[in-house]
Scaffold this motif. Structure first.
Motif, PDB file in Angstrom:
ATOM      1  N   MET A  82       0.825  -1.201   0.000  1.00  0.00           N
ATOM      2  CA  MET A  82       0.000   0.000   0.000  1.00  0.00           C
ATOM      3  C   MET A  82       0.872   1.270   0.000  1.00  0.00           C
ATOM      4  O   MET A  82       0.456   2.306  -0.501  1.00  0.00           O
ATOM      5  N   ALA A  83       2.071   1.155   0.574  1.00  0.00           N
ATOM      6  CA  ALA A  83       2.967   2.314   0.638  1.00  0.00           C
ATOM      7  C   ALA A  83       3.283   2.841  -0.757  1.00  0.00           C
ATOM      8  O   ALA A  83       3.325   4.055  -0.972  1.00  0.00           O
ATOM      9  N   TYR A  84       3.478   1.939  -1.708  1.00  0.00           N
ATOM     10  CA  TYR A  84       3.818   2.379  -3.069  1.00  0.00           C
ATOM     11  C   TYR A  84       2.624   3.027  -3.773  1.00  0.00           C
ATOM     12  O   TYR A  84       2.812   3.882  -4.635  1.00  0.00           O
ATOM     13  N   VAL A  85       1.420   2.654  -3.401  1.00  0.00           N
ATOM     14  CA  VAL A  85       0.233   3.310  -3.959  1.00  0.00           C
ATOM     15  C   VAL A  85       0.178   4.757  -3.475  1.00  0.00           C
ATOM     16  O   VAL A  85      -0.062   5.682  -4.259  1.00  0.00           O
ATOM     17  N   PHE A  86       0.423   4.935  -2.170  1.00  0.00           N
ATOM     18  CA  PHE A  86       0.455   6.297  -1.632  1.00  0.00           C
ATOM     19  C   PHE A  86       1.599   7.101  -2.241  1.00  0.00           C
ATOM     20  O   PHE A  86       1.447   8.290  -2.535  1.00  0.00           O
ATOM     21  N   LEU A  87       2.734   6.461  -2.453  1.00  0.00           N
ATOM     22  CA  LEU A  87       3.872   7.153  -3.053  1.00  0.00           C
ATOM     23  C   LEU A  87       3.556   7.586  -4.485  1.00  0.00           C
ATOM     24  O   LEU A  87       3.878   8.705  -4.886  1.00  0.00           O
ATOM     25  N   ALA A  88       2.901   6.723  -5.237  1.00  0.00           N
ATOM     26  CA  ALA A  88       2.499   7.086  -6.605  1.00  0.00           C
ATOM     27  C   ALA A  88       1.556   8.289  -6.580  1.00  0.00           C
ATOM     28  O   ALA A  88       1.687   9.220  -7.385  1.00  0.00           O
ATOM     29  N   GLY A  89       0.622   8.293  -5.648  1.00  0.00           N
ATOM     30  CA  GLY A  89      -0.279   9.439  -5.509  1.00  0.00           C
ATOM     31  C   GLY A  89       0.469  10.703  -5.141  1.00  0.00           C
ATOM     32  O   GLY A  89       0.179  11.782  -5.668  1.00  0.00           O
ATOM     33  N   ALA A  90       1.443  10.582  -4.239  1.00  0.00           N
ATOM     34  CA  ALA A  90       2.244  11.744  -3.835  1.00  0.00           C
ATOM     35  C   ALA A  90       2.995  12.315  -5.028  1.00  0.00           C
ATOM     36  O   ALA A  90       3.078  13.539  -5.189  1.00  0.00           O
ATOM     37  N   ILE A  91       3.518  11.440  -5.871  1.00  0.00           N
ATOM     38  CA  ILE A  91       4.245  11.886  -7.068  1.00  0.00           C
ATOM     39  C   ILE A  91       3.305  12.617  -8.019  1.00  0.00           C
ATOM     40  O   ILE A  91       3.606  13.705  -8.512  1.00  0.00           O
ATOM     41  N   ILE A  92       2.155  12.020  -8.271  1.00  0.00           N
ATOM     42  CA  ILE A  92       1.191  12.615  -9.207  1.00  0.00           C
ATOM     43  C   ILE A  92       0.739  13.993  -8.727  1.00  0.00           C
ATOM     44  O   ILE A  92       0.694  14.957  -9.498  1.00  0.00           O
ATOM     45  N   PHE A  93       0.417  14.105  -7.430  1.00  0.00           N
ATOM     46  CA  PHE A  93      -0.062  15.391  -6.923  1.00  0.00           C
ATOM     47  C   PHE A  93       1.053  16.431  -6.830  1.00  0.00           C
ATOM     48  O   PHE A  93       0.812  17.624  -7.017  1.00  0.00           O
ATOM     49  N   GLU A  94       2.286  15.992  -6.560  1.00  0.00           N
ATOM     50  CA  GLU A  94       3.404  16.930  -6.540  1.00  0.00           C
ATOM     51  C   GLU A  94       3.652  17.484  -7.935  1.00  0.00           C
ATOM     52  O   GLU A  94       3.870  18.691  -8.112  1.00  0.00           O
ATOM     53  N   VAL A  95       3.600  16.636  -8.936  1.00  0.00           N
ATOM     54  CA  VAL A  95       3.777  17.088 -10.316  1.00  0.00           C
ATOM     55  C   VAL A  95       2.623  18.006 -10.719  1.00  0.00           C
ATOM     56  O   VAL A  95       2.839  19.043 -11.354  1.00  0.00           O
ATOM     57  N   ALA A  96       1.405  17.664 -10.308  1.00  0.00           N
ATOM     58  CA  ALA A  96       0.256  18.522 -10.615  1.00  0.00           C
ATOM     59  C   ALA A  96       0.416  19.898  -9.962  1.00  0.00           C
ATOM     60  O   ALA A  96       0.126  20.926 -10.590  1.00  0.00           O
ATOM     61  N   GLY A  97       0.898  19.929  -8.723  1.00  0.00           N
ATOM     62  CA  GLY A  97       1.139  21.203  -8.052  1.00  0.00           C
ATOM     63  C   GLY A  97       2.211  22.020  -8.748  1.00  0.00           C
ATOM     64  O   GLY A  97       2.093  23.237  -8.892  1.00  0.00           O
ATOM     65  N   THR A  98       3.257  21.349  -9.209  1.00  0.00           N
ATOM     66  CA  THR A  98       4.343  22.045  -9.888  1.00  0.00           C
ATOM     67  C   THR A  98       3.901  22.577 -11.252  1.00  0.00           C
ATOM     68  O   THR A  98       4.235  23.713 -11.615  1.00  0.00           O
ATOM     69  N   VAL A  99       3.150  21.792 -11.991  1.00  0.00           N
ATOM     70  CA  VAL A  99       2.616  22.258 -13.280  1.00  0.00           C
ATOM     71  C   VAL A  99       1.661  23.425 -13.048  1.00  0.00           C
ATOM     72  O   VAL A  99       1.679  24.410 -13.790  1.00  0.00           O
ATOM     73  N   SER A 100       0.859  23.335 -11.993  1.00  0.00           N
ATOM     74  CA  SER A 100      -0.041  24.440 -11.657  1.00  0.00           C
ATOM     75  C   SER A 100       0.738  25.708 -11.327  1.00  0.00           C
ATOM     76  O   SER A 100       0.300  26.812 -11.650  1.00  0.00           O
ATOM     77  N   ALA A 102      -1.594  24.979  -4.235  1.00  0.00           N
ATOM     78  CA  ALA A 102      -1.786  24.666  -2.819  1.00  0.00           C
ATOM     79  C   ALA A 102      -2.376  23.269  -2.638  1.00  0.00           C
ATOM     80  O   ALA A 102      -1.888  22.480  -1.815  1.00  0.00           O
ATOM     81  N   ALA A 103      -3.402  22.954  -3.411  1.00  0.00           N
ATOM     82  CA  ALA A 103      -4.040  21.642  -3.288  1.00  0.00           C
ATOM     83  C   ALA A 103      -3.081  20.527  -3.683  1.00  0.00           C
ATOM     84  O   ALA A 103      -2.998  19.495  -2.995  1.00  0.00           O
ATOM     85  N   GLY A 104      -2.352  20.713  -4.764  1.00  0.00           N
ATOM     86  CA  GLY A 104      -1.427  19.679  -5.228  1.00  0.00           C
ATOM     87  C   GLY A 104      -0.354  19.372  -4.204  1.00  0.00           C
ATOM     88  O   GLY A 104      -0.113  18.205  -3.867  1.00  0.00           O
ATOM     89  N   TYR A 105       0.265  20.411  -3.658  1.00  0.00           N
ATOM     90  CA  TYR A 105       1.329  20.188  -2.677  1.00  0.00           C
ATOM     91  C   TYR A 105       0.778  19.659  -1.353  1.00  0.00           C
ATOM     92  O   TYR A 105       1.399  18.805  -0.712  1.00  0.00           O
ATOM     93  N   LEU A 106      -0.378  20.146  -0.931  1.00  0.00           N
ATOM     94  CA  LEU A 106      -0.977  19.669   0.313  1.00  0.00           C
ATOM     95  C   LEU A 106      -1.281  18.172   0.232  1.00  0.00           C
ATOM     96  O   LEU A 106      -0.905  17.399   1.120  1.00  0.00           O
ATOM     97  N   VAL A 107      -1.935  17.755  -0.840  1.00  0.00           N
ATOM     98  CA  VAL A 107      -2.260  16.341  -1.002  1.00  0.00           C
ATOM     99  C   VAL A 107      -0.986  15.517  -1.178  1.00  0.00           C
ATOM    100  O   VAL A 107      -0.869  14.406  -0.633  1.00  0.00           O
ATOM    101  N   ALA A 108      -0.010  16.049  -1.904  1.00  0.00           N
ATOM    102  CA  ALA A 108       1.255  15.328  -2.100  1.00  0.00           C
ATOM    103  C   ALA A 108       1.937  15.044  -0.762  1.00  0.00           C
ATOM    104  O   ALA A 108       2.376  13.915  -0.509  1.00  0.00           O
ATOM    105  N   PHE A 109       1.999  16.049   0.109  1.00  0.00           N
ATOM    106  CA  PHE A 109       2.648  15.839   1.401  1.00  0.00           C
ATOM    107  C   PHE A 109       1.829  14.919   2.303  1.00  0.00           C
ATOM    108  O   PHE A 109       2.394  14.128   3.066  1.00  0.00           O
ATOM    109  N   MET A 110       0.511  15.005   2.220  1.00  0.00           N
ATOM    110  CA  MET A 110      -0.321  14.074   2.992  1.00  0.00           C
ATOM    111  C   MET A 110      -0.080  12.632   2.537  1.00  0.00           C
ATOM    112  O   MET A 110       0.061  11.726   3.367  1.00  0.00           O
ATOM    113  N   MET A 111       0.001  12.424   1.236  1.00  0.00           N
ATOM    114  CA  MET A 111       0.221  11.077   0.717  1.00  0.00           C
ATOM    115  C   MET A 111       1.644  10.597   1.006  1.00  0.00           C
ATOM    116  O   MET A 111       1.861   9.412   1.262  1.00  0.00           O
ATOM    117  N   LEU A 112       2.605  11.508   0.999  1.00  0.00           N
ATOM    118  CA  LEU A 112       3.964  11.128   1.370  1.00  0.00           C
ATOM    119  C   LEU A 112       4.013  10.714   2.840  1.00  0.00           C
ATOM    120  O   LEU A 112       4.700   9.754   3.204  1.00  0.00           O
TER     121      LEU A 112
END
Length: 105
Positions: A1-19, A34-44
């Protein structure tokens, strides 16, 4: 499950950066930043809580974020992606792989 959360963290971090890049031209994208980085750190955080070591988690997160952001920027913003940059991405991925392999000992 850790890798699923990590994949989500990557996706949201990239979305935050593109935003962040999109926010240069349109301030409304700051909400996506704000949303992208917040969710990325929560998933990390969830990644770490599920047992993946910090060095491995952060290494994969950062390397994948750099690689995906560079590739996406090439297509969305027509930014350069030279062979030297590609080599750098490969070296970063190789370094993360070595860290992960070293963590198993």
């Amino acid at each position: 499950m850790a890798y699923v959360f990590l994949a989500g963290a990557i996706i949201f971090e990239v979305a935050g950066t593109v935003s962040l890049r999109l926010a240069v031209d349109n301030r409304r994208w700051y909400g996506g930043v704000a949303a992208g980085y917040l969710v990325a750190f929560m998933m990390l955080t969830l990644t770490l809580a599920n047992g993946l070591p910090l060095g491995v988690s952060y290494g994969i997160w950062a390397a994948a974020g750099v690689a995906l952001t560079a590739i996406i920027s090439k297509f969305l913003f027509n930014e350069p992606l030279t062979w030297l940059m590609g080599l750098g991405i490969i070296l970063v991925i190789g370094g993360v792989l070595l860290v992960e392999l070293g963590a198993t000992h």
